[in-house]
Design a protein around this motif. Structure first.
Motif, short mmCIF file in Angstrom:
data_model
loop_
_atom_site.label_atom_id
_atom_site.label_comp_id
_atom_site.label_asym_id
_atom_site.label_seq_id
_atom_site.Cartn_x
_atom_site.Cartn_y
_atom_site.Cartn_z
N ASN A 22 39.39 -9.40 -87.81
CA ASN A 22 40.81 -9.13 -88.12
C ASN A 22 41.49 -8.44 -86.94
N ILE A 23 40.77 -7.47 -86.35
CA ILE A 23 41.37 -6.73 -85.24
C ILE A 23 41.37 -7.58 -83.97
N GLU A 24 40.24 -8.27 -83.75
CA GLU A 24 40.07 -8.99 -82.49
C GLU A 24 40.96 -10.24 -82.39
N PHE A 25 41.08 -10.97 -83.51
CA PHE A 25 41.83 -12.24 -83.50
C PHE A 25 43.28 -12.05 -83.94
N GLY A 26 43.58 -10.92 -84.58
CA GLY A 26 44.90 -10.76 -85.19
C GLY A 26 44.85 -11.36 -86.58
N THR A 27 45.56 -10.74 -87.52
CA THR A 27 45.38 -11.18 -88.92
C THR A 27 45.84 -12.61 -89.16
N SER A 28 46.86 -13.08 -88.45
CA SER A 28 47.31 -14.44 -88.80
C SER A 28 46.23 -15.47 -88.49
N ARG A 29 45.47 -15.28 -87.39
CA ARG A 29 44.37 -16.23 -87.12
C ARG A 29 43.16 -15.90 -87.98
N ALA A 30 42.90 -14.61 -88.13
CA ALA A 30 41.70 -14.20 -88.87
C ALA A 30 41.77 -14.65 -90.33
N ASP A 31 42.98 -14.74 -90.88
CA ASP A 31 43.12 -15.12 -92.28
C ASP A 31 42.57 -16.51 -92.57
N SER A 32 42.49 -17.36 -91.55
CA SER A 32 42.01 -18.72 -91.81
C SER A 32 40.49 -18.83 -91.63
N ILE A 33 39.83 -17.73 -91.27
CA ILE A 33 38.38 -17.77 -91.03
C ILE A 33 37.65 -17.37 -92.30
N THR A 34 36.74 -18.23 -92.75
CA THR A 34 36.11 -17.99 -94.06
C THR A 34 34.75 -17.30 -93.97
N HIS A 35 34.19 -17.17 -92.79
CA HIS A 35 32.91 -16.48 -92.58
C HIS A 35 31.79 -17.00 -93.49
N PRO A 36 31.56 -18.33 -93.49
CA PRO A 36 30.42 -18.84 -94.27
C PRO A 36 29.12 -18.18 -93.79
N ILE A 37 28.08 -18.23 -94.63
CA ILE A 37 26.87 -17.49 -94.23
C ILE A 37 25.76 -18.37 -93.65
N PHE A 38 25.86 -19.70 -93.83
CA PHE A 38 24.91 -20.59 -93.16
C PHE A 38 25.64 -21.81 -92.61
N SER A 39 25.21 -22.25 -91.42
CA SER A 39 25.55 -23.59 -90.96
C SER A 39 24.24 -24.26 -90.61
N VAL B 53 24.84 -15.02 -86.02
CA VAL B 53 26.05 -15.04 -85.18
C VAL B 53 27.27 -14.52 -85.94
N SER B 54 28.31 -14.20 -85.19
CA SER B 54 29.60 -13.84 -85.79
C SER B 54 30.70 -14.24 -84.81
N PRO B 55 31.91 -14.53 -85.30
CA PRO B 55 32.97 -15.01 -84.40
C PRO B 55 33.38 -13.97 -83.36
N SER B 56 33.76 -14.46 -82.19
CA SER B 56 34.25 -13.59 -81.12
C SER B 56 35.27 -14.41 -80.33
N LEU B 57 36.26 -13.75 -79.75
CA LEU B 57 37.08 -14.49 -78.78
C LEU B 57 36.16 -14.85 -77.63
N ALA B 58 36.28 -16.06 -77.11
CA ALA B 58 35.37 -16.50 -76.05
C ALA B 58 35.57 -15.64 -74.80
N ASN B 59 34.47 -15.29 -74.16
CA ASN B 59 34.53 -14.52 -72.91
C ASN B 59 33.26 -14.81 -72.11
N GLU B 60 33.10 -14.11 -70.98
CA GLU B 60 31.94 -14.37 -70.12
C GLU B 60 30.64 -14.21 -70.90
N ARG B 61 30.58 -13.17 -71.72
CA ARG B 61 29.33 -12.89 -72.44
C ARG B 61 29.12 -13.88 -73.59
N TRP B 62 30.22 -14.23 -74.29
CA TRP B 62 30.11 -15.12 -75.46
C TRP B 62 31.01 -16.34 -75.23
#
Ligand code: SF4
Length: 478
Positions: free
Chosen positions: A135-152, A348-357
């Motif tokens: 929520n903090i990293e992506f901003g709530t408007s983008r984070a609201d669409s993320i469902t955080h499923p527990i398995f892929s 895993v967990s979502p992150s804004l893409a960067n050098e590390r992720w």
């Protein structure tokens, strides 16, 4: 196995059941109109050039609604100003708005369904922290669409579609998980273990990640197993929905027969959009979201994976080829990517893409398995090692990567690209903020120093735990 269907799926079913057949028909045709407006630049240009001809242009594409009831722009005489812009005067717009509102509620509910009272509370706490961090990293408007499923669960290796913009950086197709009796047994045992560990929350999962479901010719047979063991048809997102229409119709049939999380189709070129629309009526595609990834689409591409380092070319006007400016992610999982072909598992967990992720997700732990026991052991170990019930006592406390710390009078400010959070209140807040910023002190040192200076132990400890639970503190080794 007996299954209680998660509430989001019940809600999803009610979205169509609550509506009259005529309204559903109208919504399906509005949806098709919007798909063409988004994904078909020629259609869009024609309508833009002459909005009052919208009904005529749309009818040629099988859209059978009066678009003047959707927007004043499409009045025959272009008389929007005279008619006024009261939303209620456009009944199709009202139907569409309520339809979207219902699906946004569905997204919210399925995110909540990823918590189950039978799962380890440490997993639930960890997942909640990831949701808060996102929520903090992506901003709530983008984070609201993320469902955080527990398995892929991936049922193949790599992807045959090979999109240049793949934000998950899918490698080229290497093969699929074959449906041998041994593999079916392992698959079913893995699913049973997932249900034993997470209960109904396992239903908030999918059977693809950086893979195209269609690449496994037995994908739907594996989904049938999933349905029997987990209790519903999971979401499928396919970028090849017209490769074999029998396959697609079978998937649609499964959605009609069993409780389901709605599927989606990625439209990666205009031929797929044309063929899909030609083969399926607006009513048949009503509950299938089309993700417009094609050239000519009005959507940009997420900057992650294959596009992370793509240089923005000057004067790029090609809609649909444009890569968004800021780094991004399409990862939605706060849980486990499981590849059945090579027996790998990652937390895993979502992150804004960067050098590390670069792929837009954090990797908290990785392992392998050859049987369901290994699989379950890895999950239990990952919970013990990476999901502390509270702030880890033996790790230096630090702000999460991507947050900017600024001292303020009576407190401090933490800001990300999307939000700023101010912390004030207790007398110790400034000193606490400063000690965390140094990323050098363990929790006991911070609490000890502040209590020595006269602060209340419960206040300090509570504030630290709060910062941890709300996703402001780093939970990966720094
Ligand atoms: S975006 Fe989807 S379909 Fe395209 S390469 Fe990546 S995984 Fe495959």
């Amino acid at each position: 196995m007996s299954h209680e269907t998660i509430s989001s799926v019940e809600y999803g079913k009610s979205i169509t059941e609550r509506r009259a057949a005529e309204d559903l028909r109208s919504i399906a045709h509005v949806k098709r109109f919007l798909e063409l407006m988004t994904g078909d630049s020629k259609f869009r240009e024609k309508i833009k050039a002459n909005p009052s001809s919208a009904n005529h242009v749309a009818k040629k594409r099988g859209i059978d609604i009066d678009l003047s009831k959707f927007s004043g722009k499409f009045q025959l005489n272009g008389s929007m100003a005279e008619k006024g812009s009261d939303f209620q005067e456009y009944p199709l717009a009202v139907l569409w708005k309520d339809w979207i509102k219902d699906w946004l509620t569905f997204v919210k509910l399925i995110r909540e369904d990823g918590y189950s009272h039978t799962a380890d509370p440490r997993f639930n706490g960890w997942r909640k922290r990831q949701v808060e961090r996102v929520n903090i990293e992506f901003g709530t408007s983008r984070a609201d669409s993320i469902t955080h499923p527990i398995f892929s669960f991936e049922l193949s290796k790599g992807c045959s579609v090979g999109c240049w913009f793949c934000a998950l950086g899918a490698e080229s197709f290497k093969g699929h998980y074959e449906r041998t009796p041994k593999n079916v047994l392992l698959w079913r045992n893995i699913l049973s273990t997932a249900v034993n560990l997470f209960g109904s929350a396992a239903q908030a999962s999918a059977c693809y990640w950086a893979t195209e479901p269609f690449d496994n010719p037995n994908y739907l047979d594996f989904i049938q197993d999933y349905c029997e063991i987990v209790g519903l048809v999971p979401q499928t997102t396919s970028a090849a929905p017209t490769r074999d229409l029998v396959w697609t119709r079978r998937l649609m049939e499964m959605h009609k027969l069993y409780p389901s999380v709605p599927s989606r189709f990625s439209i990666v070129n205009s031929r797929i959009l044309r063929d899909l629309h030609a083969n399926f009526s607006p009513e048949e595609l009503l509950c299938y979201e089309l993700i417009m990834q094609l050239k000519g689409s009005s959507y940009g591409k997420a900057r992650a994976g294959k596009t992370l380092k793509k240089v923005k070319s000057e004067n790029t006007t090609h809609k649909g080829l444009h890569v968004d400016e800021g780094s991004s992610s399409i990862a939605c999982l706060s849980g486990y990517i499981v590849n059945m072909m090579d027996g790998t598992i990652q937390l895993v967990s979502p992150s804004l893409a960067n050098e590390r992720w670069p792929l837009g997700y954090r990797i908290h732990a990785s392992g392998t398995f050859t049987n369901a026991q290994d699989f379950g052991d890895f999950i239990e170990r990952s919970i013990s090692e990476h999901m502390p019930a509270g702030l880890p006592p033996d790790q230096a406390v630090a702000y999460r990567d991507g947050l900017v710390y600024q001292p303020r009078e009576n407190g401090f400010l933490l800001s990300s690209d999307f939000a700023a959070h101010s912390f004030t209140g207790f007398g110790f807040v400034s000193q606490l903020g400063e000690m965390i910023a140094q990323a050098n002190y363990q929790p006991t040192q911070i609490i000890g120093d502040l209590v020595d200076d006269g602060s209340d132990i419960f206040g300090v400890r509570g504030t630290l735990e709060d910062l941890f639970n709300k996703g402001f503190l780093e939970d990966l080794p720094i």
